[in-house]
Design a protein around this motif. Sequence first.
Motif, PDB file in Angstrom:
ATOM      1  N   UNK A  26      15.043   1.855  -2.039  1.00 30.42           N
ATOM      2  CA  UNK A  26      14.903   1.399  -0.727  1.00 30.42           C
ATOM      3  C   UNK A  26      13.684   0.439  -0.828  1.00 30.42           C
ATOM      4  N   UNK A  27      12.354   1.205  -1.222  1.00 31.33           N
ATOM      5  CA  UNK A  27      11.182   0.507  -1.232  1.00 31.33           C
ATOM      6  C   UNK A  27      11.003  -0.914  -2.030  1.00 31.33           C
ATOM      7  N   UNK A  28      11.729  -0.969  -3.140  1.00 35.04           N
ATOM      8  CA  UNK A  28      11.720  -1.775  -4.337  1.00 35.04           C
ATOM      9  C   UNK A  28      12.452  -2.890  -3.316  1.00 35.04           C
TER      10      UNK A  28
ATOM     11  N   UNK B  16       0.856  -1.186  -0.048  1.00 31.88           N
ATOM     12  CA  UNK B  16      -0.133   0.054   0.010  1.00 31.88           C
ATOM     13  C   UNK B  16       1.074   1.148  -0.065  1.00 31.88           C
ATOM     14  N   UNK B  17       1.879   1.184   0.866  1.00 28.01           N
ATOM     15  CA  UNK B  17       2.782   2.434   0.879  1.00 28.01           C
ATOM     16  C   UNK B  17       3.571   2.673  -0.606  1.00 28.01           C
ATOM     17  N   UNK B  18       3.881   1.553  -1.296  1.00 27.41           N
ATOM     18  CA  UNK B  18       4.299   1.541  -2.652  1.00 27.41           C
ATOM     19  C   UNK B  18       3.293   2.280  -3.310  1.00 27.41           C
ATOM     20  N   UNK B  19       2.111   1.901  -3.469  1.00 29.02           N
ATOM     21  CA  UNK B  19       0.955   2.324  -4.221  1.00 29.02           C
ATOM     22  C   UNK B  19       0.656   3.705  -3.917  1.00 29.02           C
ATOM     23  N   UNK B  20       0.535   4.172  -2.926  1.00 33.63           N
ATOM     24  CA  UNK B  20       0.363   5.436  -2.293  1.00 33.63           C
ATOM     25  C   UNK B  20       1.349   6.572  -2.631  1.00 33.63           C
ATOM     26  N   UNK B  21       2.727   5.866  -2.677  1.00 31.87           N
ATOM     27  CA  UNK B  21       3.667   7.154  -2.888  1.00 31.87           C
ATOM     28  C   UNK B  21       4.252   6.981  -4.252  1.00 31.87           C
ATOM     29  N   UNK B  22       3.659   6.404  -5.092  1.00 37.14           N
ATOM     30  CA  UNK B  22       4.094   6.266  -6.691  1.00 37.14           C
ATOM     31  C   UNK B  22       4.158   7.661  -7.178  1.00 37.14           C
ATOM     32  N   UNK B  23       5.652   7.840  -7.677  1.00 29.52           N
ATOM     33  CA  UNK B  23       5.513   9.053  -8.331  1.00 29.52           C
ATOM     34  C   UNK B  23       5.947  10.259  -7.602  1.00 29.52           C
ATOM     35  N   UNK B  24       6.163   9.942  -6.235  1.00 27.57           N
ATOM     36  CA  UNK B  24       6.526  10.961  -5.263  1.00 27.57           C
ATOM     37  C   UNK B  24       7.476  10.518  -4.363  1.00 27.57           C
ATOM     38  N   UNK B  25       8.434   9.744  -4.997  1.00 21.62           N
ATOM     39  CA  UNK B  25       9.766   9.181  -4.093  1.00 21.62           C
ATOM     40  C   UNK B  25      11.040   9.828  -4.956  1.00 21.62           C
ATOM     41  N   UNK B  26      11.879   9.885  -4.127  1.00 15.05           N
ATOM     42  CA  UNK B  26      13.152  10.166  -4.758  1.00 15.05           C
ATOM     43  C   UNK B  26      13.850   8.764  -5.346  1.00 15.05           C
TER      44      UNK B  26
END
Length: 75
Positions: A53-55, A37-47
């Motif tokens: 790190x998330x991947x 869910x964190x991955x989905x919610x932060x899509x295109x908003x991470x450095x």
Amino acid sequence: QSLMTQVLYYLGDLPSSGGQTVLDVDMAKHQLDTLSILEEKTKNNLTEDEKGLLDAALYETRTRFINVASQLLGP
């Protein structure tokens, strides 16, 4: 990192402070779902570093979850 640690803890990879390991696949799945869910919610908003790190956390925890679940379910 915290969610990844929790997944690995519930899969028995990390011992508790008393040295005991825990195997709770349902809780591991819940924490893994939270990471997804964190991955989905932060899509295109991470450095790029944050995304990396998330991947890596998702890859490691998903791979480990599949290994543990397949051992419990058998071939």
